[in-house]
Write a protein that holds these residues in place. Structure first.
Motif, mmCIF file in Angstrom:
data_model
loop_
_atom_site.group_PDB
_atom_site.id
_atom_site.type_symbol
_atom_site.label_atom_id
_atom_site.label_comp_id
_atom_site.label_asym_id
_atom_site.label_seq_id
_atom_site.Cartn_x
_atom_site.Cartn_y
_atom_site.Cartn_z
ATOM 1 N N ILE A 29 1.477 -2.200 -4.298
ATOM 2 C CA ILE A 29 1.091 -1.596 -5.580
ATOM 3 C C ILE A 29 1.428 -2.545 -6.719
ATOM 4 C CG2 ILE A 29 1.645 0.235 -7.230
ATOM 5 C CD1 ILE A 29 1.915 2.141 -4.856
ATOM 6 N N GLY A 32 -0.876 -5.535 -6.411
ATOM 7 C CA GLY A 32 -2.251 -5.202 -6.779
ATOM 8 C C GLY A 32 -2.433 -5.134 -8.279
ATOM 9 N N ILE A 33 -1.433 -4.571 -8.978
ATOM 10 C CA ILE A 33 -1.503 -4.473 -10.439
ATOM 11 C C ILE A 33 -1.458 -5.857 -11.080
ATOM 12 C CG2 ILE A 33 -0.273 -3.676 -12.492
ATOM 13 C CD1 ILE A 33 0.616 -1.226 -10.811
ATOM 14 N N LEU A 41 -4.821 -3.147 -3.649
ATOM 15 C CA LEU A 41 -4.532 -1.766 -4.031
ATOM 16 C C LEU A 41 -5.075 -0.795 -2.979
ATOM 17 C CD1 LEU A 41 -5.176 -1.810 -7.888
ATOM 18 C CD2 LEU A 41 -2.998 -1.406 -6.731
#
Length: 297
Positions: A29, A32-33, A41
């Motif tokens: 997470i 992915g951000i 994600l």
């Protein structure tokens, strides 16, 4: 009544896989951000579903071990089947969501920091491979754990796809690969989960267990010299291993209870050995006028 096949699932192994998947999920997470990768994600969301699946699998397994009582004569034997249906259904829902997001990002591509994608993809491969090894033996004997095992196994494969996509983005700047990888993950998730939905649904609907031939069962029953007919058959599966059979039996002699019991003992042993039927309930009849259909409508 015949015996049952019992297989104790290792709670410790399940707990370890839960911890490993929490680590993967949080890391992906964050990655992915920061990287802007939908594939990462998507894999994080998939891994989060694994955490839920494993927690539910663990809880359902513990619940299924609770003893029967007068209010719950079957106990919680179907808790794991319900967990299987829930987990596989969630995976299908996640797959549909990822397909929608993949098409959206395919038409609106963004630059992705592929170093994050490659590094976290490799981390996911390593930790999920360990998880797969931990629950592999239990998956052979338990549908609930097989659903969780399927989650983990797809994680390994999707993580490989994520790493390959990361390498293509890093060396060739092919950023459209990111939503394509996410789409592949989603399609595989749906395909792999449909079978478990059907299998667990069939058990809950009390369909005839897969591979069981009612006609062959009736042949064995009426091969007993004292039995002329079998009717009103119901054949269903309580959980992974417990198969139940009930039927009415027409006897050609007015036997004593003791004599009929010896025949039923022989019949139950034969059915358990041939079809692994673990529980039988027979209604013995003599000169009774009732519907003689094998399956009563």
């Amino acid at each position: 009544m015949g015996g049952q096949h019992n297989h104790k699932v290792s709670g410790k192994n399940l707990f370890i896989t839960i911890i490993l998947n929490i680590i993967i999920t949080v890391a992906q997470i964050i990655g992915g951000i920061f990287s802007g990768s939908l594939a990462l994600l998507s894999d994080a969301l998939h891994n989060f579903s694994d955490v839920l699946a494993l927690v539910i699998a663990y809880g359902a397994n513990r619940l299924s071990l609770r003893p029967n009582n007068k209010n719950k004569t079957f106990g919680y034997k179907r808790a794991e089947i319900l967990a299987t249906l829930f987990n596989s259904s969630v995976l299908i829902g996640i797959g549909v969501f990822l397909i929608i997001e993949s098409f959206h990002k395919f038409y609106n591509p963004e630059i992705v920091n592929s170093i994050w994608v490659i590094g976290l993809g490799i981390l996911s491969i390593v930790l999920n491979t360990v998880s797969v090894i931990l629950v592999k033996d239990d998956a052979h004997e338990n549908m609930n754990i097989r659903a969780a095992y399927l989650h983990l196994l797809t994680d390994v494969m999707t993580a490989v796809a994520v790493v390959v996509g990361g390498l293509l983005m890093y060396y060739f700047q092919l950023y459209w690969v990111d939503p394509i990888v996410s789409l592949i993950i989603a399609i595989y998730l749906i395909w792999a989960s449909i079978g478990l939905v059907k299998e667990s649904g069939a058990i809950l609907m009390q369909f005839t267990p897969k591979g069981m031939d009612i006609h062959k069962i009736t042949e064995i029953i009426i091969s007993v010299p004292q039995i002329t007919n079998v009717h009103h058959i119901h054949l269903w599966q309580l959980n992974d291993h417990s198969i139940h059979l009930e039927a009415h039996l027409d006897f050609n002699e007015n036997l004593s209870i003791q004599e009929s019991n010896s025949i039923l003992d022989m019949l139950e042993n034969s059915l358990e050995k041939t079809f692994e039927i673990s529980h039988t309930t027979f209604q013995c009849e003599y000169n009774r006028c009732d519907n003689k259909d094998i399956i009563k409508s």
